[in-house]
Design a protein around this motif. Structure first.
Motif, PDB file in Angstrom:
ATOM      1  N   LEU A  83       0.830  -1.197   0.000  1.00 25.57           N
ATOM      2  CA  LEU A  83       0.000   0.000   0.000  1.00 25.57           C
ATOM      3  C   LEU A  83       0.871   1.256   0.000  1.00 25.57           C
ATOM      4  CD1 LEU A  83      -2.781  -0.970   2.564  1.00 25.57           C
ATOM      5  CD2 LEU A  83      -2.505  -1.625   0.177  1.00 25.57           C
ATOM      6  N   PRO A  84       0.458   2.309  -0.713  1.00 24.72           N
ATOM      7  CA  PRO A  84       1.263   3.540  -0.795  1.00 24.72           C
ATOM      8  C   PRO A  84       1.084   4.409   0.448  1.00 24.72           C
ATOM      9  CG  PRO A  84      -0.700   3.776  -2.129  1.00 24.72           C
ATOM     10  CD  PRO A  84      -0.731   2.366  -1.584  1.00 24.72           C
ATOM     11  N   VAL A  85       1.745   4.041   1.523  1.00 25.37           N
ATOM     12  CA  VAL A  85       1.658   4.777   2.790  1.00 25.37           C
ATOM     13  C   VAL A  85       3.027   5.364   3.095  1.00 25.37           C
ATOM     14  CG1 VAL A  85       1.197   4.609   5.257  1.00 25.37           C
ATOM     15  CG2 VAL A  85      -0.180   3.292   3.640  1.00 25.37           C
ATOM     16  N   GLY A  86       3.095   6.688   3.239  1.00 23.29           N
ATOM     17  CA  GLY A  86       4.356   7.368   3.509  1.00 23.29           C
ATOM     18  C   GLY A  86       4.289   8.204   4.777  1.00 23.29           C
ATOM     19  N   PRO A  87       5.296   9.048   4.995  1.00 25.62           N
ATOM     20  CA  PRO A  87       5.315   9.891   6.195  1.00 25.62           C
ATOM     21  C   PRO A  87       4.106  10.827   6.291  1.00 25.62           C
ATOM     22  CG  PRO A  87       7.473   9.855   5.138  1.00 25.62           C
ATOM     23  CD  PRO A  87       6.535   9.180   4.209  1.00 25.62           C
ATOM     24  N   ALA A  88       3.626  11.320   5.164  1.00 24.77           N
ATOM     25  CA  ALA A  88       2.482  12.237   5.203  1.00 24.77           C
ATOM     26  C   ALA A  88       1.250  11.539   5.782  1.00 24.77           C
ATOM     27  CB  ALA A  88       2.184  12.770   3.802  1.00 24.77           C
ATOM     28  N   GLU A  89       1.022  10.275   5.373  1.00 21.41           N
ATOM     29  CA  GLU A  89      -0.125   9.539   5.890  1.00 21.41           C
ATOM     30  C   GLU A  89       0.037   9.256   7.382  1.00 21.41           C
ATOM     31  OE1 GLU A  89      -0.342   9.296   1.636  1.00 21.41           O
ATOM     32  OE2 GLU A  89       1.297   8.912   3.030  1.00 21.41           O
ATOM     33  N   SER A  90       1.264   8.958   7.818  1.00 23.74           N
ATOM     34  CA  SER A  90       1.480   8.700   9.243  1.00 23.74           C
ATOM     35  C   SER A  90       1.247   9.961  10.076  1.00 23.74           C
ATOM     36  CB  SER A  90       2.909   8.178   9.455  1.00 23.74           C
ATOM     37  OG  SER A  90       3.101   6.950   8.786  1.00 23.74           O
ATOM     38  N   SER A 106      -0.746  12.467   9.235  1.00 21.24           N
ATOM     39  CA  SER A 106      -2.194  12.724   9.233  1.00 21.24           C
ATOM     40  C   SER A 106      -2.908  11.793  10.203  1.00 21.24           C
ATOM     41  CB  SER A 106      -2.743  12.537   7.818  1.00 21.24           C
ATOM     42  OG  SER A 106      -2.160  13.457   6.920  1.00 21.24           O
ATOM     43  N   ALA A 107      -2.441  10.535  10.282  1.00 22.05           N
ATOM     44  CA  ALA A 107      -3.061   9.588  11.209  1.00 22.05           C
ATOM     45  C   ALA A 107      -2.840  10.020  12.654  1.00 22.05           C
ATOM     46  CB  ALA A 107      -2.497   8.189  10.969  1.00 22.05           C
ATOM     47  N   ALA A 108      -1.627  10.482  12.969  1.00 24.28           N
ATOM     48  CA  ALA A 108      -1.352  10.940  14.336  1.00 24.28           C
ATOM     49  C   ALA A 108      -2.220  12.143  14.691  1.00 24.28           C
ATOM     50  CB  ALA A 108       0.126  11.285  14.467  1.00 24.28           C
ATOM     51  N   GLU A 109      -2.412  13.044  13.741  1.00 23.01           N
ATOM     52  CA  GLU A 109      -3.269  14.202  13.988  1.00 23.01           C
ATOM     53  C   GLU A 109      -4.723  13.779  14.196  1.00 23.01           C
ATOM     54  OE1 GLU A 109      -4.687  18.048  14.439  1.00 23.01           O
ATOM     55  OE2 GLU A 109      -2.635  17.255  14.537  1.00 23.01           O
ATOM     56  N   ALA A 110      -5.185  12.807  13.390  1.00 24.56           N
ATOM     57  CA  ALA A 110      -6.572  12.352  13.524  1.00 24.56           C
ATOM     58  C   ALA A 110      -6.800  11.646  14.851  1.00 24.56           C
ATOM     59  CB  ALA A 110      -6.924  11.422  12.362  1.00 24.56           C
ATOM     60  N   ARG A 166      -7.935   4.417   8.820  1.00 23.14           N
ATOM     61  CA  ARG A 166      -8.264   4.089   7.431  1.00 23.14           C
ATOM     62  C   ARG A 166      -8.568   5.347   6.624  1.00 23.14           C
ATOM     63  NH1 ARG A 166     -12.762  -0.384   5.732  1.00 23.14           N
ATOM     64  NH2 ARG A 166     -14.240   1.276   6.251  1.00 23.14           N
ATOM     65  N   ALA A 167      -9.190   6.344   7.259  1.00 23.44           N
ATOM     66  CA  ALA A 167      -9.523   7.573   6.543  1.00 23.44           C
ATOM     67  C   ALA A 167      -8.291   8.387   6.176  1.00 23.44           C
ATOM     68  CB  ALA A 167     -10.478   8.420   7.388  1.00 23.44           C
ATOM     69  N   THR A 168      -7.234   8.285   6.976  1.00 24.63           N
ATOM     70  CA  THR A 168      -6.051   9.115   6.742  1.00 24.63           C
ATOM     71  C   THR A 168      -4.920   8.373   6.037  1.00 24.63           C
ATOM     72  OG1 THR A 168      -5.313   8.550   8.982  1.00 24.63           O
ATOM     73  CG2 THR A 168      -6.502  10.634   8.702  1.00 24.63           C
ATOM     74  N   MET A 169      -4.890   7.052   6.113  1.00 20.86           N
ATOM     75  CA  MET A 169      -3.763   6.297   5.549  1.00 20.86           C
ATOM     76  C   MET A 169      -4.099   5.594   4.240  1.00 20.86           C
ATOM     77  SD  MET A 169      -2.181   4.650   9.065  1.00 20.86           S
ATOM     78  CE  MET A 169      -0.464   4.585   8.525  1.00 20.86           C
ATOM     79  N   ILE A 170      -5.384   5.438   3.913  1.00 17.33           N
ATOM     80  CA  ILE A 170      -5.789   4.706   2.720  1.00 17.33           C
ATOM     81  C   ILE A 170      -6.548   5.650   1.793  1.00 17.33           C
ATOM     82  CG2 ILE A 170      -7.069   2.710   1.849  1.00 17.33           C
ATOM     83  CD1 ILE A 170      -4.624   2.058   3.581  1.00 17.33           C
ATOM     84  N   HIS A 171      -6.189   5.605   0.502  1.00 15.35           N
ATOM     85  CA  HIS A 171      -6.786   6.506  -0.476  1.00 15.35           C
ATOM     86  C   HIS A 171      -7.607   5.787  -1.542  1.00 15.35           C
ATOM     87  CE1 HIS A 171      -4.223   9.590   1.253  1.00 15.35           C
ATOM     88  NE2 HIS A 171      -3.174   8.840   1.013  1.00 15.35           N
ATOM     89  N   ARG A 172      -7.575   4.459  -1.556  1.00 15.64           N
ATOM     90  CA  ARG A 172      -8.287   3.714  -2.590  1.00 15.64           C
ATOM     91  C   ARG A 172      -9.156   2.638  -1.955  1.00 15.64           C
ATOM     92  NH1 ARG A 172      -3.675   1.578  -6.382  1.00 15.64           N
ATOM     93  NH2 ARG A 172      -5.416   0.310  -7.101  1.00 15.64           N
ATOM     94  N   ARG A 173     -10.352   2.449  -2.514  1.00 12.52           N
ATOM     95  CA  ARG A 173     -11.273   1.460  -1.969  1.00 12.52           C
ATOM     96  C   ARG A 173     -10.726   0.047  -2.061  1.00 12.52           C
ATOM     97  NH1 ARG A 173     -14.747   5.170  -4.524  1.00 12.52           N
ATOM     98  NH2 ARG A 173     -16.386   6.008  -3.173  1.00 12.52           N
TER      99      ARG A 173
END
Length: 385
Positions: A20-27, A29-33, A50-57
């Motif tokens: 899955l395309p998960v990088g520092p930006a997603e991490s 955003s997840a910490a903020e959420a 899931r809302a902050t780290m995943i972008h595709r269904r």
């Protein structure tokens, strides 16, 4: 939160190893959420990640499997440091990918000082040959990544077809009377030579219509990579996907970056992994898009398993109209991988009489065979190959 941050980074690494395309930006955003939800509420915790780290269904299934494995004991501060048991072979592919991505799941690498081991490779197959034959549904995360890389290198040079246009050619087979007269005017009306021309040939348009319903979701994930590779390799390609409705994804797939393209597709696709209404999708294609994209002997690749939620009502009529609107209608069906395949479903029986070819599409070898077929001699009369 101080104990949660290392867990969050480790979970992001697990998702990356699962493909899955998960990088520092997603991490981040997840910490903020997570700072806005109660950590004791497991459902809210999962939803925030899931809302902050995943972008595709189509990544939801892998995410859920990885979440269940990684966060299975919230009372333990960091669980990702120890090995985990591998799931049984009968487990779904998403669960296997998630389990293989967990730290400690991979076999240990031999140390540098280990003695050299010799093996007899006679009567064995290479890893590449095994990957070529392996079903997309049975691939691990690493094998899927390698399969996607090979799909991006596929070239689809369709057999060229003559058009109505001509171009000047000194050795062309036809005399160009207009060009000859224009050239003679520069010499006072004297014809010094006969100008010649040749008919322009170019590959026909290619239209891809892919089923992304629940029964096709796992194959659609990698077949979208095939559609993206074809879209960026040649001109005059039009891509559509359907579940309960038809969606034109041509512009989204034209982005060279596959992840950007698939993220754009996920934003405009409302029915990923839902129901299947093949008849309605083909009928809508015939009414709204056929006259725009099926000119000049177009080839249509219909990618579906033929399992229609609506009981195949109206499917035969829609498929017949589509057949008469294109030069070749090729049905790519992953169910053909089974040796005992029988056309028992109503949708399959409705489609079969109206397609020129019915081919399997479940591994790399089947895609390469399709490329070889389309690159060869095309038929003008529309008879089945």
């Amino acid at each position: 939160m101080s104990a949660l941050a290392p867990n969050l980074l480790a979970f992001g690494r697990v998702l990356r190893r699962a493909g899955l395309p998960v990088g520092p930006a997603e991490s981040l955003s997840a910490a903020e959420a997570l700072s806005h939800v109660p950590l004791s509420d497991r459902a809210a915790f999962r939803a925030a990640l899931r809302a902050t780290m995943i972008h595709r269904r189509d990544h939801f299934e892998v995410f859920d499997s990885a979440f269940d494995l990684f966060w299975r004991n919230p009372d333990t501060p960091i669980r990702a440091s120890g090995p985990h048991d591998e799931p049984p072979e009968a487990a779904p592919p998403a669960a296997r990918r998630a389990a293989e991505a967990m730290p400690g799941a991979a076999p240990p690498v031999d140390p540098a000082g280990a003695p050299e081991r010799r093996e007899d490779a006679a009567l064995t197959t290479s890893d590449q040959e095994r990957l070529n034959r392996l079903d997309f549904e049975a691939m691990s995360a690493e094998e899927l990544a390698e399969a996607k890389r090979q799909i991006r290198r596929l070239v689809l040079p369709l057999a060229e077809r003559p058009t109505r246009r001509f171009r000047p050619d000194p050795t062309g087979p036809r005399a160009d009377l207009r060009a000859t007269i224009r050239a003679s005017m520069r010499l006072g009306g004297e014809i010094a030579r006969i100008e010649r021309r040749r008919r322009v040939s170019r590959p026909p348009p290619l239209v891809l219509v892919c089923d992304v319903s629940g029964s096709m979701a796992r194959y659609a994930q990698i077949l979208l990579h095939f559609m993206h590779a074809v879209e960026n390799d040649r001109a005059r390609v039009h891509s559509f996907v359907f579940g309960t409705r038809l969606t034109n994804v041509t512009r989204a797939l034209r982005n060279r970056d596959p992840e950007v393209a698939f993220q754009a597709v996920s934003h405009i696709l409302p029915d990923w992994s839902g129901g299947t209404r093949i008849a309605e999708a083909l009928d809508r294609f015939n009414r709204l898009w056929a006259r725009r994209v099926l000119g000049q002997g177009a080839v249509v690749l219909l990618i579906t398993d033929g399992l229609d939620r609506g009981g195949a009502e109206g499917l035969s009529e829609a498929a017949e109209r589509l057949r008469h609107s294109c030069r070749r209608l090729i049905w790519l069906n992953p169910l053909l991988r089974y040796a005992g395949f029988q056309p028992r479903a109503a949708g399959i029986r409705a489609l079969l009489p109206h397609v020129h070819e019915h081919r399997q599409v479940h591994n790399l070898n089947s895609l390469r065979a399709l490329v070889a077929t389309l690159s060869g001699d095309g038929r003008r009369d529309g008879r089945p190959a």
